[in-house]
Write a protein that holds these residues in place. Sequence first.
Motif: not given
Lengths: 435, 198
Positions: A136, A217, A219, A275-276, A278, B42, B50
């Motif tokens: 994401l 960020l 993650e 997985r992420r 940001e 998304a 999340r």
Amino acid sequence: MTDPMDRSTPQPLHETADATLSRRDLLAGAAGAIGVAFAAGLPLVAGGQGAKAAATAAPAAPIVPIDPTKVPGSPTTPVGARSIFVKPSRTPFGETTGNSLSPLQDLTGTITPSDLHFERHHAGVPLIDPSKHTLLIHGLVATPLLLTVDDVRRFPHVTRTFFIECSGNGRAAYREPKPDMTPQKVGGLFSNTEWTGVPLKTLLEEAGAKPSASWFLAEGGDACVLTRSIPIEKALDDALVVWAQNGEPLRPEQGFPLRLLLPGWEGNTSVKWLRRLELGTRAWMTRWETSKYTDPLPDGTARQFSFDMDAKSIITAPAFPQKLTAGTWPISGLAWSGRGKITKVEVSANNGGSWQDAELTSTTGVKAPVRFTHQWEWTGKDSVLLSRATDETGYVQPTRKELLKARGIGTDFHFNPIVGWKVAADGTVSFHGET
Amino acid sequence: MRRLMLLGLVMAAACSRDRASSASGAGFTGNSERHYKLGRVATADEIATRNIDVGPDGEGLPAGSGSVAQGADLFQKKCSMCHGPKGQGMPPAFPQLIGRDPKAEGFKFASDFKLAKTIGNYWPHATTIYDYVRRAMPLLQPGSLSNDEVYSLTAFLLASNEVIPMSATLDSASLMQVKMPYANRFVPDNRRGGNEVR
């Protein structure tokens, strides 16, 4: 710690993996092995019952023929294995949180085999189904994106060789150097492999990263959902999102199916099981950039976001627990810098009394190690072997004394002192950390 | 093609060293046109599930609250088996969480590696406790605590480290106000390469 390969005495190739077998056992076993090899090679048998029988009848411990030119060898295999005489091993420590050091003394060249790449994780190695894993990208972006692993693999990708070093590497050897430390113990939280992936910049552009974003960020999808804050400049520079290592998908311990790879930076920032991502305007101050991965200094402060790995080198042979005989020995080791290329490696055989340029025997990569060597004639006198790396910024690897002065004995991360090996007159080699 | 060439240039370029003055992500334009059209947009829900991170300014702290007393009780039930009934830890595997050893006060850590870093004598931000406990603890059941439970555990850990009073109750507004004793000791990286040892 037990050393995986005892190299204290030159070992003639054993005749068998099990030294207790007698010569008569060997001959009998060899005959059995021939039988099995032939049976398995017959097409008629191979597809039917016989193949199973042959497989189950295969001896557990391989039998080493007295003369390998007099018996056919073993058949091809779906997945190769190391020679039974070569048994490098990591040093697994800890259950849920843990680390496992790379056996530097057993490796040559510069590439670490994937299954010997060091491990460090904070909540175990997650078992991730790649068809269910997604990445994401959100925050300061025009379009928040959800990418499958297959999506990520369809972006234009690059292949690059970079080291990863945990910034805790060498802590014990710096704080409490002991004579019986091996290269693995001294520096085994370091590995170097070829990575394939997409430049992070490509992914962030696809999401329409905004000019106002100054940090992101990253993650992980492990049980501690590990997070690190990274300045956006790294995404514009050389950051990658990788999915392959040394020609195959990442190993689970190395972040399967996706890993952030920040060349030259402390290993913890190369977030595994990514997985992420940001995007934002300030650091998040996660536990891994406050409580941990910060470096107390003698002036009563702690350095934070100390990403770059300083230039460093280590002699991987001769090393404890080898035993030398007088004569010629290659002094061989690795040197690297998180700031770019290594320009020079010097070695000393007299505890820093004089230094000589070592020969760089591999290509010098950027943020990738170089193998150095220096052929040394040992006359049987007490000697201390040291190595010292210089990188393209002009940074020269410091002594332990210099580091102690700048950072103190209790600093918690980033240990790159000059270290070496003491060779005693009787040929025993021990770790020398007090430089 | 131009895009690929640019990428190549960026890969080859030396990293900008001046992180302190990193005003913006120069180079990103915020263009909403998706070049490769891979992946999909998304949804707000997917992001929300999340996006559990909590910033040092309190951004991301959820609704809810919890008291020190509730946290003390929870700590004994869910944390003490690893971190010890007094949060004293079981080194080296299980870190000490609570303690204000006078020998360590004043941020003396560089001089003695045996001094234990705790939430009270080291951690620069109270919000980190909330963020970390919610995402990672208890070690064997991560993600199992309710938001209220995390507030109460955070309150207990702060109070037993002498940062807030034993009578305190925390919610998002009060947690973001908490100042940690040694927050001002954390400094940016001043190493720059070149011929100097820092």
